[in-house]
Design an enzyme around this catalytic site. Structure first.
Site, short mmCIF file in Angstrom:
data_model
loop_
_atom_site.label_atom_id
_atom_site.label_comp_id
_atom_site.label_asym_id
_atom_site.label_seq_id
_atom_site.Cartn_x
_atom_site.Cartn_y
_atom_site.Cartn_z
N GLU A 20 0.79 -1.23 0.00
CA GLU A 20 0.00 0.00 0.00
C GLU A 20 0.83 1.28 0.00
OE1 GLU A 20 -3.37 0.34 -0.10
OE2 GLU A 20 -3.54 -1.81 -0.40
N SER A 51 -51.01 -23.18 31.99
CA SER A 51 -50.77 -24.10 33.10
C SER A 51 -49.39 -24.00 33.72
CB SER A 51 -51.00 -25.53 32.63
OG SER A 51 -52.27 -25.64 32.06
#
Lengths: 143, 750
Positions: B163, B443
């Site tokens: 780079e 329940s």
């Protein structure tokens, strides 16, 4: 008075005389495998340590030893962390709950010390030595 | 005048970019870890399972690879019935654990030995915890900061080579590179090397913009020069390595090589091979364009270009380069270990943390968050839900009512949350049903009613309750006539049976006798934050709760009556490794352990004889468990909550639009529950009875004391001192005489 007593005891004596009774405690059958439905699955009377396998014991024992050393050195947070780590391995080991209670007491948290001892009691089964220690911790925590 | 303005402008740019530089340097998101895997002799973990866990941690399999030299941390080798492993060094809550070379032996699906490098046995070995995510700022950037000494020199050299060749010499801008790039642009239409220096790229990453104008380029150049004037090269390189945008994961932008390494390869940067390093460097030029998952060939080609450049520059030799180029990309599978994989659990972590810590602290101070997540249990829970719902879909063939679900797994003794599943779609970062779906519990409420009954001391599990039609006058003047699911009334039945088979009429009768207020208050003692309204319908679960709230309530039952707040975080450590905060186990006594023990035994009967039968048959015969089904009106919500000694699993199945699914708790959620339980390691439910409990053999149908040999005989806990019911024969004389005698004897002694 005497009459009531006699009325109560007489049938008993009669039975004894007849020899028609066996004053055996309710039979504790083995687990479902035999077809009998015992809700008390696993080791009976809590004599054996629940979930105990030699390896698990030595791992949690090593952590227990470590936590005691940390506690002695005043490192209460680390001592707690070590016992909690042991409890992840053997969650139903009453001795570990007791140890955690002892660390809490040493660290000054009497409320949690008492509660941990009570938790230890619920898992202690017939271990009289452990029960005694737990009761002692509860008493100490109250002071 | 113009000169002054220019100087002022440059000064302004310099200040702006330095401020960004400093801010980013300290912008350290909190990193979050799962609970570490603990290895010890006796643990039910086989070789295949351990290998799977090691792979999850990014450990490399060296089996069959030649080389007797001690392997580096993060490697393992499989042997017959054994495994050699070099663990990674890590810090856990202020404790440093060094890298260890160990050998694990297996036998019968469990670990039989853990030996250290000198051959001595280790009682316990803790592995480095899995990194599961981070708390990053709202703008969506996530990063794992690397210190200079954690950055492989090869990475630095490669970045320069690819780079910015003259990084060490230039002062922020490389004019030669810029000119050449412009030339290449014009003549070829393709750039082999960009014209921007790393410093310029760093500046660009601070100020995101799509505009590529000359004005922008000039400003970037000036800012780059300013940075170079203020900061040394090494700091700029480190900042770049920690800042550069490398990948996208949903809404999360992955910045920095540290996190990208985890994201793509599941390993720390220092463990990457040459080809893997090269791929990350390749990404710098275009994380979307070169996305290795979306465009693998493109990514591979660019990676090999990078490898070529590395060889050309003498960073690696030709042979290494060729070997590396021949290798595949080596990525983690697409759905392996990405942040959204644990989204539901991380949601819980955030909520528990935000309560105490402001987002600013969590997002920026470099904290380490140690959680209770168990990745293996989480995977099991996700797979269990997904597979079972798929099967239910197939069976029902009713795609117009879409099923969704939620699962929560805890360790009841420690109250630690091991897994949270908020949806049947893994990697789903949306509505978290486990924490937020409030549904009628049906329940599931019944164990609380029965516990309240036992607490009143007027009932035992053997006491009879009339399961027959009941009419309850309501406040609005109407009458409520609850019906049993089957439509049948069963007459007088023992409490254990009424709970096991979930009889509505009996439950309502019982609940009214005990008092709705006691039930409501007991719910709070068990862990519900707010008392629900005292309507009679509460007794049948007409209250909306989330799976998490249910887990909190059932957790108290599962650990014997001790309420402990559910925890997802164990400790928070600061960036220096010091423990900022620990979340210790704290308990409170919610109910008499003897009563809770009794209710739990009834819940075991739910599995053995009641509505949990289906689920019971799906798990091993030796795995005793306690549980309860729950079904809401019109079959819209299917629930199951069930536990063993060390695992509580709560499941919910339903439809998001609240349409009827046609599934009862037994038909839907309990199957998900069994599916999950079968995939994890669990100890059977076998807690010893606490003191104050006797045992009695009771006839399940009539509630009378009976002989163990009789059919329908069930052994139940009865509190000492409470009168056992009269005896009833099933043929044997013993059954009648013995208990009757005991009663007489006891009374005579008074």
């Amino acid at each position: 008075m005497a009459a009531t007593f006699a009325l109560r005891v007489l049938p008993l004596c009669l039975c004894l005389a007849l020899g028609a009774c066996a004053l055996a405690p309710p039979h504790r059958g083995p687990a479902a495998a035999s077809g009998r439905d015992s809700a008390f699955g696993g080791p009976s009377d809590g004599d054996a340590e629940p979930g105990s396998v030699t390896g698990e014991n030595s791992a949690s024992q090593a952590l227990l030893v470590r936590s005691r050393a940390e506690q002695a050195a005043g490192q209460y947070e680390q001592a707690e962390a070590s016992v909690e780590r042991a409890l992840r391995i053997a969650p139903n080991d009453a001795a570990l709950w007791l140890a955690l209670g002892e660390v809490k007491l040493a660290a000054g948290d009497t409320e949690q010390a008492g509660l941990m001892a009570r938790k230890a009691l619920t898992l202690a089964g017939r271990d009289e030595g452990l029960r005694a220690k737990a009761e002692h911790l509860i008493a100490s925590a109250r002071r | 005048m113009a000169a002054l303005a220019l100087v002022g402008y440059i000064a302004y740019l310099s200040i702006t970019v330095s401020r960004e530089f400093e801010a980013r340097r300290w912008d350290l998101p909190a990193q979050i870890y799962a609970t570490p895997l603990e290895l010890y002799s006796g643990r039910h973990l086989g070789q295949a399972e351990l290998t799977s866990e090691l792979r999850r941690l990014g450990y490399r399999d060296d089996t069959g690879v030649a080389g007797s030299r001690a392997p580096a941390p993060g490697h393992y080798r499989r042997l017959p019935s054994a495994l050699e492993l070099t663990t990674r060094k890590f810090d856990y809550a202020g404790e440093t654990q060094a890298s260890e070379q160990v050998k694990i032996a297996f036998s019968g699906g469990a670990i039989s030995a853990v030996d250290g490098s000198t051959g001595h046995a280790l009682p316990l070995l803790r592995l480095d915890p899995l990194h599961i995510g981070s708390i990053f700022p709202a703008r969506g950037e996530d990063r794992l900061i690397l210190e200079p000494d954690e950055i492989p020199p090869l990475l630095i050299e490669t970045l320069k080579a690819v780079e910015d060749r003259r990084f060490d010499e230039h002062h922020g801008v490389d004019l030669r590179a810029m000119l050449r790039a412009a030339f290449v642009d014009l003549t070829h239409g393709e750039i082999r090397q960009g014209g921007s220096t790393l410093t310029q790229q760093l500046v660009r990453s601070y100020f995101l913009s799509n505009k590529r104008s000359w004005e922008r380029k000039l400003r970037e150049a000036l800012m780059a020069v300013a940075l170079e004037l203020r900061y040394p090269k090494q700091e700029l390189m480190t900042a770049y390595i920690n800042e550069v945008y490398l990948a996208q994961d949903g809404i999360r932008a992955i910045h920095g090589f540290g996190l990208a390494s985890q994201f793509y390869f599941g390993k720390p940067l220092e463990e990457l091979d040459v080809n893997e390093l090269a791929l990350l460097v390749a990404e710098v030029r275009g994380p979307s364009y070169y996305n290795p998952r979306a465009h693998p060939q493109r990514a591979l080609d660019r990676r090999n270009l990078v490898l070529d450049e590395m060889a050309q520059q003498g960073l690696i030799d030709r042979q290494t380069a060729s070997a590396a180029e021949a290798r595949g990309l080596g990525l983690l599978p697409a759905d392996g270990r990405v942040a959204s994989y644990y989204a539901a659990f991380l949601d819980l972590v955030r909520r528990q943390l935000y309560f105490e810590y402001p987002p600013d602290t969590l997002e920026r101070k470099g904290l380490t968050v140690l959680t209770t997540l168990d990745p293996a249990v989480q995977s099991a829970a996700e797979a269990g839900l997904k597979d079972e719902l798929a099967e239910l879909d197939a069976e029902r063939g009713r795609p117009n009512v879409e099923l969704e679900g939620a699962v929560i797994v805890t360790n009841p003794q420690s109250a630690e949350v091991l897994a949270v599943v908020g949806s049947r779609k893994s990697r789903f970062d949306g509505f978290n049903r486990a924490l937020d779906a409030k549904r009628p519990v049906g329940s599931l409420i019944k164990p609380v009613v029965y516990l309240a009954a036992l607490q009143s001391k007027r009932y035992t599990l053997a006491s009879l309750i009339d399961d027959s039609p009941i009419s309850v006058p309501l406040h609005d003047g109407t009458e409520w006539r609850p019906d049993n699911f089957s439509g049948q009334a069963h007459g007088p039945v023992p409490l254990v049976r009424a709970l096991a088979e979930s009889f509505n009429m009996a439950t309502v009768r019982l609940g009214l006798d005990v008092g709705i207020d006691s039930v409501a208050r007991l719910l709070v003692k068990l862990g519900l934050k707010r008392e629900p309204p005292h309507y009679p319908s509460l007794l049948l679960g007409a209250v909306n709760l989330t799976p998490y709230q249910i887990a909190q309530i059932y957790n108290t039952l599962a650990n014997g009556g001790f309420r402990a707040p559910l925890r997802a975080v164990r400790a928070i450590v600061d960036s220096d490794g010091k423990t900022l905060q620990r979340y210790p186990l704290t308990i409170a006594e919610a109910a008499d352990p003897a009563d809770v023990y009794a209710v739990n035994q009834a819940l075991v009967q739910v599995m053995e004889r009641g509505t949990g039968r289906t689920a019971r048959k799906l798990i091993p015969a030796s795995l005793t468990a306690a549980g309860k089904t729950g079904t809401s009106n019109d079959l819209r919500d299917s629930w199951f909550a069930g536990f063993t000694n060390d695992r509580l699993i709560v499941t919910w199945v339903g439809n998001d639009a609240n349409r009827a699914t046609g599934l009862t708790g037994a038909a839907g959620a309990s199957k998900v529950w069994a599916e999950v339980l079968n995939r994890i390691d669990a100890q059977p439910y076998n807690v010893p009875p606490p003191s104050g409990i006797d045992r009695a053999w009771i006839d399940y149908l009539s509630g009378l004391v009976t002989d163990p040999d009789c059919p329908n005989a069930v052994e139940l806990p009865v509190p000492t001192g409470q009168e056992p019911p009269t005896a009833r024969s099933c043929g044997s004389t013993k059954t009648v005489i013995v208990p009757a005698l005991r009663s007489w004897f006891r009374r005579a002694m008074q």
